[in-house]
Structure formats: structure tokens, C-alpha cells
Motif scaffolding. Structure first.
Motif, short mmCIF file in Angstrom:
data_model
loop_
_atom_site.label_atom_id
_atom_site.label_comp_id
_atom_site.label_asym_id
_atom_site.label_seq_id
_atom_site.Cartn_x
_atom_site.Cartn_y
_atom_site.Cartn_z
N ILE A 135 41.60 38.18 44.72
CA ILE A 135 42.24 39.10 43.79
C ILE A 135 42.34 38.51 42.38
O ILE A 135 42.11 39.20 41.39
CB ILE A 135 43.63 39.52 44.30
CG1 ILE A 135 43.49 40.41 45.53
CG2 ILE A 135 44.44 40.21 43.22
CD1 ILE A 135 44.79 40.76 46.20
N VAL A 136 42.65 37.23 42.28
CA VAL A 136 42.85 36.60 40.96
C VAL A 136 41.56 36.59 40.13
O VAL A 136 41.56 37.04 38.99
CB VAL A 136 43.48 35.21 41.09
CG1 VAL A 136 43.58 34.53 39.73
CG2 VAL A 136 44.87 35.32 41.72
N PRO A 137 40.43 36.10 40.68
CA PRO A 137 39.20 36.18 39.88
C PRO A 137 38.83 37.62 39.50
O PRO A 137 38.32 37.86 38.40
CB PRO A 137 38.14 35.57 40.79
CG PRO A 137 38.89 34.69 41.71
CD PRO A 137 40.22 35.36 41.91
N ALA A 138 39.11 38.55 40.37
CA ALA A 138 38.82 39.95 40.06
C ALA A 138 39.63 40.44 38.86
O ALA A 138 39.12 41.16 38.00
CB ALA A 138 39.09 40.83 41.28
N MET A 139 40.90 40.03 38.78
CA MET A 139 41.73 40.41 37.64
C MET A 139 41.19 39.81 36.35
O MET A 139 41.16 40.46 35.30
CB MET A 139 43.18 39.94 37.85
CG MET A 139 43.95 40.74 38.87
SD MET A 139 45.69 40.26 38.91
CE MET A 139 45.68 38.99 40.16
N ILE A 140 40.73 38.56 36.42
CA ILE A 140 40.20 37.89 35.24
C ILE A 140 38.88 38.54 34.80
O ILE A 140 38.66 38.79 33.62
CB ILE A 140 40.03 36.38 35.51
CG1 ILE A 140 41.41 35.74 35.73
CG2 ILE A 140 39.29 35.70 34.36
CD1 ILE A 140 41.36 34.32 36.23
N LYS A 141 38.02 38.85 35.76
CA LYS A 141 36.76 39.52 35.44
C LYS A 141 36.99 40.89 34.84
O LYS A 141 36.27 41.32 33.94
CB LYS A 141 35.89 39.62 36.70
CG LYS A 141 35.31 38.30 37.14
CD LYS A 141 34.52 38.47 38.43
CE LYS A 141 33.99 37.14 38.92
NZ LYS A 141 33.28 37.28 40.21
N GLU A 142 38.02 41.59 35.33
CA GLU A 142 38.35 42.92 34.80
C GLU A 142 38.75 42.83 33.33
O GLU A 142 38.58 43.79 32.58
CB GLU A 142 39.47 43.55 35.63
CG GLU A 142 39.63 45.03 35.38
CD GLU A 142 40.55 45.67 36.39
OE1 GLU A 142 41.57 46.22 35.97
OE2 GLU A 142 40.24 45.62 37.59
N ALA A 143 39.24 41.68 32.91
CA ALA A 143 39.60 41.47 31.50
C ALA A 143 38.37 41.15 30.66
O ALA A 143 38.48 40.92 29.46
CB ALA A 143 40.62 40.34 31.38
#
Length: 64
Positions: free
Chosen positions: A42-50
Motif C-alpha cells: 500500500i505504501v509504495p502505491a501511495m507514493i507512486k500515486e503522487a
């Protein structure tokens, strides 16, 4: 568009289960402390979404 640290902070901080975040631009690392129910991906996905690139990561489990 916000700067790198600001964009990552905005994307991750305040999300359900995120306890704290530290963005270190000098070392190009992000440390995120989460509740146990937040899965690693979930954390890398949030960063990629940014709009930021994630080139690695590791899970560190504390004994707390």
C-alpha cells in the motif's frame, strides 16, 4: 506541483493506518510507520500515486 517531499507527505500522511512519515531527500528515502493492518504494498502505491518513482523498499517489523 508540490516539491518531492511535500508531494509524498501529502500522499501518505493522514491515510488510514499511517502513524508517521519521514522523507529524507539527501538519501532519497522515505520511512513510514504504519499500523499492523496496513500491508507493505500500500505504501509504495501511495507514493507512486503522487507521481514519484519507487525503486525499492523493505519491511521492518518492530517488537512493540
Amino acid at each position: 506541483m508540490p516539491g518531492c517531499a511535500s508531494a509524498i507527505n501529502q500522499a501518505v500522511n493522514g491515510q488510514p493506518g499511517v502513524q508517521s512519515i519521514d522523507v529524507a531527500l539527501k538519501t532519497k528515502t522515505v520511512t513510514v510507520v504504519t499500523d499492523d493492518d496496513v500491508t507493505f504494498d500500500i505504501v509504495p502505491a501511495m507514493i507512486k500515486e503522487a507521481g514519484k518513482e519507487v525503486t525499492g523498499g523493505k519491511l521492518v517489523v518492530s517488537g512493540d
